[in-house]
Write a protein that holds these residues in place. Structure first.
Motif, PDB file in Angstrom:
ATOM      1  N   GLU A  25       0.919  -1.174  -0.046  1.00 35.11           N
ATOM      2  CA  GLU A  25      -0.027  -0.019   0.036  1.00 35.11           C
ATOM      3  C   GLU A  25       0.851   1.313  -0.008  1.00 35.11           C
ATOM      4  O   GLU A  25       2.064   1.051   0.033  1.00 35.11           O
ATOM      5  N   ASP A  50      -2.451   0.530  -7.922  1.00 36.77           N
ATOM      6  CA  ASP A  50      -3.596  -0.253  -7.616  1.00 36.77           C
ATOM      7  C   ASP A  50      -4.272   1.037  -6.391  1.00 36.77           C
ATOM      8  O   ASP A  50      -4.102   1.032  -5.207  1.00 36.77           O
ATOM      9  N   SER A  97      -7.085   1.161  -4.807  1.00 39.01           N
ATOM     10  CA  SER A  97      -7.749   0.803  -3.870  1.00 39.01           C
ATOM     11  C   SER A  97      -6.796   0.488  -2.528  1.00 39.01           C
ATOM     12  O   SER A  97      -7.308   0.418  -1.621  1.00 39.01           O
ATOM     13  N   LYS A  98      -5.607   0.593  -2.733  1.00 42.70           N
ATOM     14  CA  LYS A  98      -4.704   0.366  -1.743  1.00 42.70           C
ATOM     15  C   LYS A  98      -3.696   1.584  -1.572  1.00 42.70           C
ATOM     16  O   LYS A  98      -2.601   1.574  -1.209  1.00 42.70           O
ATOM     17  N   ASN A 101      -3.736   5.141   0.507  1.00 40.67           N
ATOM     18  CA  ASN A 101      -4.223   6.154   1.614  1.00 40.67           C
ATOM     19  C   ASN A 101      -4.323   7.555   1.374  1.00 40.67           C
ATOM     20  O   ASN A 101      -3.236   7.981   1.214  1.00 40.67           O
ATOM     21  N   PRO A 112     -10.418   3.680  -9.006  1.00 39.15           N
ATOM     22  CA  PRO A 112     -11.135   3.006  -8.355  1.00 39.15           C
ATOM     23  C   PRO A 112     -10.609   3.021  -6.629  1.00 39.15           C
ATOM     24  O   PRO A 112     -10.021   2.064  -6.190  1.00 39.15           O
ATOM     25  N   VAL A 113     -10.922   4.346  -6.059  1.00 44.01           N
ATOM     26  CA  VAL A 113     -10.398   4.194  -4.484  1.00 44.01           C
ATOM     27  C   VAL A 113     -11.319   3.628  -3.817  1.00 44.01           C
ATOM     28  O   VAL A 113     -12.226   3.269  -3.978  1.00 44.01           O
ATOM     29  N   ASP A 114     -10.808   3.152  -2.603  1.00 45.73           N
ATOM     30  CA  ASP A 114     -11.344   2.642  -1.209  1.00 45.73           C
ATOM     31  C   ASP A 114     -11.867   3.576  -0.440  1.00 45.73           C
ATOM     32  O   ASP A 114     -10.889   4.558   0.079  1.00 45.73           O
ATOM     33  N   ALA A 121     -12.908   3.896   2.325  1.00 45.98           N
ATOM     34  CA  ALA A 121     -12.360   4.034   3.566  1.00 45.98           C
ATOM     35  C   ALA A 121     -10.899   4.397   3.974  1.00 45.98           C
ATOM     36  O   ALA A 121     -10.577   4.697   5.010  1.00 45.98           O
ATOM     37  N   ARG A 122     -10.290   4.543   2.660  1.00 44.66           N
ATOM     38  CA  ARG A 122      -9.060   5.107   2.787  1.00 44.66           C
ATOM     39  C   ARG A 122      -8.784   6.430   2.336  1.00 44.66           C
ATOM     40  O   ARG A 122      -7.794   7.027   2.415  1.00 44.66           O
TER      41      ARG A 122
END
Ligand code: 6PG
Length: 272
Positions: free
Chosen positions: A37, A65, A67-68, A70, A100-102, A104-105
């Motif tokens: 990450e 990536d 999605s990983k 922060n 494609p973000v997460d 939650a991060r």
């Protein structure tokens, strides 16, 4: 330990934003190859947002990536969450909406819809940082990155713009924020750059980062850049204060570079 500034000068702001984007993508991919990450602290301002747009426009951004990753912010304008002035909204429009973000991060400082004062929003952001640090400490510790402070998460890259008055994040010359040494995040009440109410990481927090990248373009910034790189006092020249633990990188265009001290300018090879 902190790293002395290195300066990289690019011909104009378009090339600069493309170069920042290329560096960012490469750095994020490298961090993820090694650690899975990566953590980046974003900035508002023309170069900060322009560089995010350049990341979104680059086909190489798909190598990250997202999605990983922060996301944190170095500063935010304390206005309604939907206001066009919000740094997070601008970053969203430039980049985060296109990758494609997460969710939650993605850690956005609170707005005036959620908090009564910028100090309340600052305290909440410090709490979020503490929580992220606690979660990191609870996870596997086996990696070889520089040691991080106990109450802050690891910040791999902090991006900062610089104002003509030499402010960085929302730390303005001679104001309380730039003098703050105890708090991780401060509420700002008299920003000379509108809007007046803001939330900002403090210098001690910024300086926990592994790498600080200061991104600046334009002739109106040349005086601030020159003073900062000549080693001025950060209380008068906040841009002189940020230092990454392993890298402090000034990424600037030729217009902003006209007063950079001679010894910091990399010479073109002779006979070229
Ligand atoms: C903000 C900032 C601020 C900005 C500088 C440079 O919220 O305004 O984060 O620190 O980065 O003022 O902005 P410009 O590149 O637009 O001059």
């Amino acid at each position: 330990m902190s790293a002395d500034p290195r300066v990289s000068i690019h011909p104009d702001s378009e090339v600069l934003m493309a170069a920042i984007a290329a560096r960012l993508i490469t750095k994020l991919v490298d961090l993820q190859d090694t650690h899975g990450e990566a953590t980046i602290v974003l900035t508002g301002g023309s170069m900060g947002i322009g560089s995010l747009k350049a990341v979104a426009d680059s086909p190489a951004s798909r190598a990250v990536d997202w999605s990983k990753v922060n996301f944190w912010w170095g500063d935010e304008r304390f206005v309604g969450s939907d206001e066009a002035d919000r740094n997070a909204r601008q970053a969203h429009e430039a980049l985060l909406a296109h990758i494609p973000v997460d969710p939650a991060r993605v850690h956005v400082p609170g707005s005036s819809d959620e908090f009564a004062t910028p100090e309340d929003a600052a305290a909440d952001y410090a709490r979020q940082l503490n929580e992220a640090a606690a979660a990191e400490h609870a996870a596997d510790m086996s990696d070889d990155r520089p040691e991080r402070p106990g109450n802050l998460p690891r910040l791999d890259i902090v991006l900062l713009g610089v104002g003509p008055d030499a402010h960085v994040a929302s730390l303005f010359p001679e104001q309380a924020g730039i003098r703050e040494t105890d708090l991780a995040v401060v509420g700002v009440r008299h920003s000379p750059k509108p809007p007046p109410l803001r939330v900002s990481l403090t210098l001690p927090t910024i300086n926990t980062a592994a790498e600080v990248w200061i991104v600046v373009a334009g002739e109106d910034k040349a005086g601030a850049v020159g003073l900062a790189l000549a080693g001025a006092n950060p209380v008068q020249v906040p841009a002189a204060g940020p230092r990454g633990r392993s890298k402090t990188l000034w990424l600037i265009d030729a217009n902003a570079a006209s007063r950079v001290p001679e010894q910091l300018v990399r010479k073109a090879p002779s006979g070229a």
